[in-house]
Write a protein that holds these residues in place. Structure first.
Motif, PDB file in Angstrom:
ATOM      1  N   SER A 111       1.267  -1.070   0.102  1.00 49.18           N
ATOM      2  CA  SER A 111       0.309  -0.295  -0.225  1.00 49.18           C
ATOM      3  C   SER A 111       0.796   1.130   0.026  1.00 49.18           C
ATOM      4  O   SER A 111       2.397   1.318   0.446  1.00 49.18           O
ATOM      5  CB  SER A 111      -0.624   0.061   1.164  1.00 49.18           C
ATOM      6  OG  SER A 111       0.186   0.463   2.233  1.00 49.18           O
ATOM      7  N   ALA A 112       0.695   1.995  -0.547  1.00 50.26           N
ATOM      8  CA  ALA A 112       1.089   2.763  -0.923  1.00 50.26           C
ATOM      9  C   ALA A 112       1.139   3.662   0.743  1.00 50.26           C
ATOM     10  O   ALA A 112       2.264   5.218   1.333  1.00 50.26           O
ATOM     11  CB  ALA A 112       0.341   4.710  -1.536  1.00 50.26           C
ATOM     12  N   LEU A 113       0.211   4.196   1.573  1.00 45.42           N
ATOM     13  CA  LEU A 113       0.200   4.985   2.692  1.00 45.42           C
ATOM     14  C   LEU A 113       1.423   3.825   3.215  1.00 45.42           C
ATOM     15  O   LEU A 113       2.276   4.560   4.419  1.00 45.42           O
ATOM     16  CB  LEU A 113      -1.190   3.913   3.814  1.00 45.42           C
ATOM     17  CG  LEU A 113      -0.677   5.062   5.089  1.00 45.42           C
ATOM     18  CD1 LEU A 113      -0.400   6.376   4.459  1.00 45.42           C
ATOM     19  CD2 LEU A 113      -2.418   4.926   5.455  1.00 45.42           C
ATOM     20  N   MET A 114       1.149   2.448   3.798  1.00 46.57           N
ATOM     21  CA  MET A 114       2.595   1.446   4.365  1.00 46.57           C
ATOM     22  C   MET A 114       4.075   2.013   3.357  1.00 46.57           C
ATOM     23  O   MET A 114       4.962   2.569   4.610  1.00 46.57           O
ATOM     24  CB  MET A 114       2.641   0.212   4.465  1.00 46.57           C
ATOM     25  CG  MET A 114       3.368  -0.971   4.853  1.00 46.57           C
ATOM     26  SD  MET A 114       3.373  -0.435   6.723  1.00 46.57           S
ATOM     27  CE  MET A 114       1.941  -1.280   7.252  1.00 46.57           C
ATOM     28  N   MET A 115       4.878   2.170   2.556  1.00 49.99           N
ATOM     29  CA  MET A 115       5.365   2.533   1.932  1.00 49.99           C
ATOM     30  C   MET A 115       5.715   4.166   2.479  1.00 49.99           C
ATOM     31  O   MET A 115       6.757   4.884   2.117  1.00 49.99           O
ATOM     32  CB  MET A 115       5.454   2.279   0.150  1.00 49.99           C
ATOM     33  CG  MET A 115       5.273   1.167   0.617  1.00 49.99           C
ATOM     34  SD  MET A 115       6.320  -0.011   0.437  1.00 49.99           S
ATOM     35  CE  MET A 115       7.849   0.461   0.004  1.00 49.99           C
ATOM     36  N   ASP A 116       5.013   4.877   2.171  1.00 50.56           N
ATOM     37  CA  ASP A 116       5.015   6.343   3.140  1.00 50.56           C
ATOM     38  C   ASP A 116       5.850   6.196   4.474  1.00 50.56           C
ATOM     39  O   ASP A 116       6.592   6.836   4.773  1.00 50.56           O
ATOM     40  CB  ASP A 116       3.669   6.690   2.931  1.00 50.56           C
ATOM     41  CG  ASP A 116       3.259   7.434   1.158  1.00 50.56           C
ATOM     42  OD1 ASP A 116       4.391   7.406   0.126  1.00 50.56           O
ATOM     43  OD2 ASP A 116       2.896   8.167   1.037  1.00 50.56           O
ATOM     44  N   CYS A 117       4.930   5.414   5.419  1.00 48.52           N
ATOM     45  CA  CYS A 117       4.793   5.277   6.862  1.00 48.52           C
ATOM     46  C   CYS A 117       6.875   4.551   6.455  1.00 48.52           C
ATOM     47  O   CYS A 117       7.425   5.484   7.337  1.00 48.52           O
ATOM     48  CB  CYS A 117       4.336   4.332   7.591  1.00 48.52           C
ATOM     49  SG  CYS A 117       2.592   5.318   7.486  1.00 48.52           S
TER      50      CYS A 117
END
Length: 94
Positions: A69-75
């Motif tokens: 997920s983009a959110l996980m990678m950003d985190c």
């Protein structure tokens, strides 16, 4: 300045009563105690995903980087950036 995990050992109040300075942000109460269960889980995931000199770590979901997920990678990227800032403040090579 608190920069190492052992700097956060102990209770809510610093032994000398000074509080904690983390990269210029002052915490009167031990910032370790601000981590809720979700933050603790994210730290566990981040530690499992960190890269080493031998290649990338494990990703949280099945597949490659494009399957995460983009959110996980950003985190994960934010956590990597925070670690880089701490290493720089400690004078360590990345």
């Amino acid at each position: 300045m608190a920069l190492y995990p052992q700097d956060f050992a102990g209770g809510a109040v610093a032994a000398d009563g000074s509080g904690w300075d983390v990269l210029g942000t002052y915490y009167p109460t031990n910032p370790r105690l601000l981590l809720d269960d979700d933050a603790q889980a994210m730290l566990t995931i981040w530690c499992a995903c960190r890269t080493s000199g031998f290649g990338p770590g494990h990703l949280p979901a099945a597949g490659g980087a494009g399957d995460q997920s983009a959110l996980m990678m950003d985190c994960l990227n934010l956590m990597n950036a925070a670690e880089a800032r701490l290493r720089k403040a400690r004078g360590e090579d990345e």
